[in-house]
Design a protein around this motif. Sequence first.
Motif, short mmCIF file in Angstrom:
data_model
loop_
_atom_site.label_atom_id
_atom_site.label_comp_id
_atom_site.label_asym_id
_atom_site.label_seq_id
_atom_site.Cartn_x
_atom_site.Cartn_y
_atom_site.Cartn_z
N HIS A 115 -8.03 0.60 2.18
CA HIS A 115 -7.13 -0.57 2.14
C HIS A 115 -7.78 -1.76 2.84
O HIS A 115 -8.32 -1.63 3.94
N MET A 141 0.84 -1.20 0.00
CA MET A 141 0.00 0.00 0.00
C MET A 141 0.87 1.25 0.00
O MET A 141 0.61 2.22 -0.74
N ASP A 153 2.86 1.62 -3.38
CA ASP A 153 2.02 2.07 -4.49
C ASP A 153 1.84 3.59 -4.50
O ASP A 153 1.52 4.18 -5.53
N LEU A 154 2.05 4.22 -3.34
CA LEU A 154 1.97 5.67 -3.26
C LEU A 154 3.23 6.36 -3.78
O LEU A 154 3.24 7.57 -4.00
N TYR A 203 -7.07 8.44 0.70
CA TYR A 203 -8.00 7.53 0.02
C TYR A 203 -7.52 6.09 0.12
O TYR A 203 -8.29 5.18 0.48
N GLN A 204 -6.25 5.86 -0.18
CA GLN A 204 -5.74 4.49 -0.22
C GLN A 204 -5.76 3.82 1.15
O GLN A 204 -6.09 2.65 1.28
N GLU A 211 -8.17 9.60 -5.63
CA GLU A 211 -7.92 8.18 -5.41
C GLU A 211 -6.44 7.83 -5.30
O GLU A 211 -6.09 6.78 -4.77
N ASP A 212 -5.56 8.68 -5.82
CA ASP A 212 -4.13 8.35 -5.76
C ASP A 212 -3.46 8.92 -4.51
O ASP A 212 -2.24 8.85 -4.37
#
Length: 424
Positions: free
Chosen positions: A222, A100, A103-104, A217-218, A212-213
């Motif tokens: 999650h 997670m 991915d950021l 949000y993530q 969303e990015d």
Amino acid sequence: MQKTKPFPREEGLENGLSILREGYLYIPNRRKAYQSDAVKTRVLGQEAILLGGEEAAELFYDEDKFKREGAAPEPAVSTLLGQGGVQQLDDEAHRHRKKMFLDLMSKERIEIWAKLVEKYLYIATKEWIRKDSINFYKESQKVLTQAACEWCGVPLKDKEIDKRTEQLISMIESPVAVSKRHIEGRIGRIKGEKWISGLIEQVREGTLQPDEDTALYQVAWHKELDGELLDLKTAAVELLNVIRPSVAIALYFAFTALTLQQFPEEKDKLNAENPYYLHMFIQEIRRYYPFFPFNGAITRKDFIWNGYQFEKDTLAIFDFYGTNHDPRVWEDPEDFRPERFSDWYQSPTEQIQFKLLAQGGGSYSAGHRCPGEWNTVRAMEIVTDFLVNKIDYTLPEQDIGFSLVNMPTTPKSGMIFENIQYKG
């Protein structure tokens, strides 16, 4: 059967106070005194093994031999880390949660982060110009709080900046502090988690809609390996695990200003024709100056390393600062020499992951090395260019020394700037 030898052992039933007295040099002093990269001691009421050096780093980050669950002391969990964060997970649970964070950290998102750091430096400078002087360390904290919140999709009102900055910094400065500052760190952690959990709740209810990015949000959406969303408290801990380290970079900002003062010849080198020199300069700051001193893990099983018998469920504490100053790894380690990194851009990550341990070691993608390391590097590149090429300032007489006892540490004055003006 493989032969074993006894560990060198520090005398005493409890040596935790020695850590407070010696700070960053606690483990290096013992490694030097006992001429060993593994020394037994007792801290926090339990037996522990002090480790340091490149070879020991490879051991410490071997997930077959060490785990992180249960290794962090309670004072650090209640201030710096929070309960249940990714740093305290192991194996598949850790890899799943860390993905997670990774991915950021796309190249595009890192560049957005860099632009936000630059944006808030320029906004702050408009105020700095009107002041007689500023404390650059303190001002950098506010710059980074604003940049981190915007990057994460976290709304931050102007009237909140000072309050949220202090909450975040109190978590960073308090894990091994005593008395008042440690209590402030615990309070900062409680208030910070309440703030962030409220935002995550709003996202899940649909009343707050971040991009969303973004991290907000993530983290809010999650799902763990069991398919369930993170509980609110853990989600708040993990979002703070993005914001808080981003603000901790203020420590490096202060050391960047100190470097430019102590080694003024570096300014000409930074503006010379070598486009890679800025990166070399940043990496040397991260090696040369103290950041966080050490980290802990617990042995998963019995094993032998370099003739020493490690027993299951033993605490090990690894020496970051001493390894970054180990003469077996770094030629003339007490010299500030960015050129030592001239060939690192050609080196596979696997060859360097146990050498430079400014923000942890091991595998960036799968292990416990800090997932925000490249955000740190880019922010430092931005502030270096800013200090060298975008503004002029003078430094009045002040105490720019730093203590290796205080953890973490900064220049004592915070780096006071006067007569701030834009260049050109």
